[in-house]
Design a protein around this motif. Structure first.
Motif, PDB file in Angstrom:
ATOM      1  N   TYR A  69      -2.896  -6.869 -11.595  1.00 44.63           N
ATOM      2  CA  TYR A  69      -2.886  -7.551 -10.294  1.00 44.63           C
ATOM      3  C   TYR A  69      -1.524  -8.200 -10.028  1.00 44.63           C
ATOM      4  N   PHE A  70      -0.997  -8.864 -11.040  1.00 41.99           N
ATOM      5  CA  PHE A  70       0.279  -9.569 -10.869  1.00 41.99           C
ATOM      6  C   PHE A  70       1.443  -8.600 -10.683  1.00 41.99           C
ATOM      7  N   GLU A 118       0.834  -1.203   0.000  1.00 38.20           N
ATOM      8  CA  GLU A 118       0.000   0.000   0.000  1.00 38.20           C
ATOM      9  C   GLU A 118       0.873   1.258   0.000  1.00 38.20           C
ATOM     10  N   LYS A 119       1.900   1.258   0.832  1.00 31.77           N
ATOM     11  CA  LYS A 119       2.811   2.408   0.907  1.00 31.77           C
ATOM     12  C   LYS A 119       3.559   2.592  -0.407  1.00 31.77           C
ATOM     13  N   TRP A 120       4.030   1.479  -0.984  1.00 30.26           N
ATOM     14  CA  TRP A 120       4.798   1.526  -2.216  1.00 30.26           C
ATOM     15  C   TRP A 120       3.946   1.993  -3.392  1.00 30.26           C
ATOM     16  N   ILE A 121       2.743   1.432  -3.526  1.00 29.57           N
ATOM     17  CA  ILE A 121       1.866   1.756  -4.646  1.00 29.57           C
ATOM     18  C   ILE A 121       1.425   3.210  -4.603  1.00 29.57           C
ATOM     19  N   THR A 155      -6.576  -0.374  -7.747  1.00 30.40           N
ATOM     20  CA  THR A 155      -5.805  -1.007  -6.679  1.00 30.40           C
ATOM     21  C   THR A 155      -6.365  -0.636  -5.305  1.00 30.40           C
ATOM     22  N   LYS A 156      -6.956   0.548  -5.212  1.00 27.50           N
ATOM     23  CA  LYS A 156      -7.588   0.952  -3.941  1.00 27.50           C
ATOM     24  C   LYS A 156      -8.691  -0.026  -3.552  1.00 27.50           C
ATOM     25  N   GLU A 157      -9.419  -0.519  -4.568  1.00 31.10           N
ATOM     26  CA  GLU A 157     -10.505  -1.471  -4.310  1.00 31.10           C
ATOM     27  C   GLU A 157      -9.951  -2.753  -3.709  1.00 31.10           C
TER      28      GLU A 157
END
Length: 376
Positions: A136-137, A40-43, A56-58
């Motif tokens: 996703y991957f 989460e921090k990285w993205i 990605t938040k979902e």
């Protein structure tokens, strides 16, 4: 979304027309939730564009699930040690190819150091370009594997849409695809690269492939505008001046206007706005050709020799600038252009025009594509 077959209503295989059978089997899982905080921090540090970030938040809102990384045989790929008839899921090992192929290159080239690019504290920039169906991957599984094994993560991940034919995603099973080997029987790689560049942006829209549109685009832009500019200008230089360019240009202001556009084109390239970059380059090609048309050098061959020399040299120099911009997109054409100009096409080098420079005798740089001879 990612669904299991048993989550679907009346699941049916589109390949075999069979219904899945539920069986009990032991599997290995990768503990993806363990890496939730890191991911989460990285993205959210700026790795993804906004339009992909929302998706990605979902996933984080729902909560990450453990990832099944094994498959029962018969299967392709790598067998799992100490397990009978078990294989690693292909998407576990597939991204490792990014690293292993690069390591293989490092072994062949002594000036490349694998750790310099891939260790956790690497200062090198690493970009991934992926399709929208594997977000996703590449945003969850792969960076978690890299973190777990002590390697660096991508600097940014850029997501593109599908290439479609007749409105459908490329599919081998439906025979909606073109083999590279078949393509090269009739066309070169530059033609496809240019066509893609004319359609690519920094969003995730699909690209519809149309061979008629491609042929029209390449013939109109590359042949009629860019190569024709070199051909018509070089003919005067080769015929009247032994291939040597003049010691000054006929319109230095126009030349400097072209050079001033380099920065905006560079920005478009860096922002991956390739279609806008191509549009801008072709608009400037139109200006270059209009200049030659307006000057009518064919009327100056007898009376105004010096003026003819400067105008034709101007055309060759504008061609050099245009091809420098196109070099990342059409490398083969750029290489032939370099042989013609007897100079390397360099982004910084074009700030200074080619003067008192001898060029080669002009040879055809790019042949017009005949649609009737293509059988893809």
């Amino acid at each position: 979304a990612v669904y299991s077959a048993i989550d679907l209503v009346n699941p049916l295989s589109v390949l075999s027309n069979s219904v899945p059978i539920v069986r009990t089997s032991v599997h290995l899982f990768f503990n993806l939730p363990f890496f939730s905080d890191f991911l989460e921090k990285w993205i959210f540090s700026g790795v993804l564009d906004k339009n992909v970030l929302n998706k990605t938040k979902e996933w984080f809102k729902i909560g990450l699930k453990k990832w099944d990384i094994s498959r029962d045989g018969p299967y392709f790929g790598f067998k799992i040690l100490n397990y009978l008839n078990k294989y690693f899921y292909v998407w576990l090992d597939a991204p490792i190819g990014y690293m292993s192929t690069f390591e293989n290159l490092c072994k062949k080239r002594k000036n490349l150091n694998f750790d310099e690019f891939w260790n956790k504290n690497s200062n090198c920039e690493l970009y991934h370009f992926i399709g929208k169906d594997i977000v996703y991957f590449h945003t969850l599984f792969w960076p978690a594997i890299l973190e777990a094994s002590g390697f660096r993560k991508p600097t940014k991940i850029f997501v593109h849409g599908y290439v479609t034919i007749h409105g459908n995603k490329l599919s081998k099973s439906k025979n909606d695809f073109i083999l590279a080997s078949d393509w090269l029987k009739y066309l070169d790689s530059d033609s496809l690269r240019y066509y893609y560049a004319c359609k690519l942006s920094n969003n995730i829209q699909d690209i519809e492939f149309n061979i008629y549109q491609l042929v029209e685009k390449v013939n109109t832009d590359i042949v009629n505008k860019v190569v024709n500019l070199a051909s018509r200008s070089a003919s005067f230089i080769n015929k009247n001046f032994c291939g040597k360019l003049a010691d000054q240009l006929s319109d230095i202001k126009l030349y400097m206007k072209f050079i001033s556009e380099s920065k905006s084109i560079e920005v478009l390239f860096n922002n991956r706005e390739f279609s806008l970059a191509m549009k801008k380059i072709m608009a400037l090609s139109d200006i270059a050709n209009k200049y030659i048309n307006d000057q009518k050098p064919w009327k100056l061959e007898i009376e105004k020799y010096d003026q003819l020399h400067m105008i034709a040299s101007m055309g060759v120099n504008l061609f050099r600038v245009i091809m420098t911009w196109l070099k990342p997109v059409t490398p083969s054409l750029a290489e032939r252009s370099e042989l013609f100009l007897k100079i390397k096409l360099d982004w910084k080098g074009i700030k200074k025009p080619l003067l008192n420079h001898t060029i080669s005798k002009f040879k055809i740089l790019y042949k017009r594509i005949d649609i009737n001879k293509i059988q893809l």
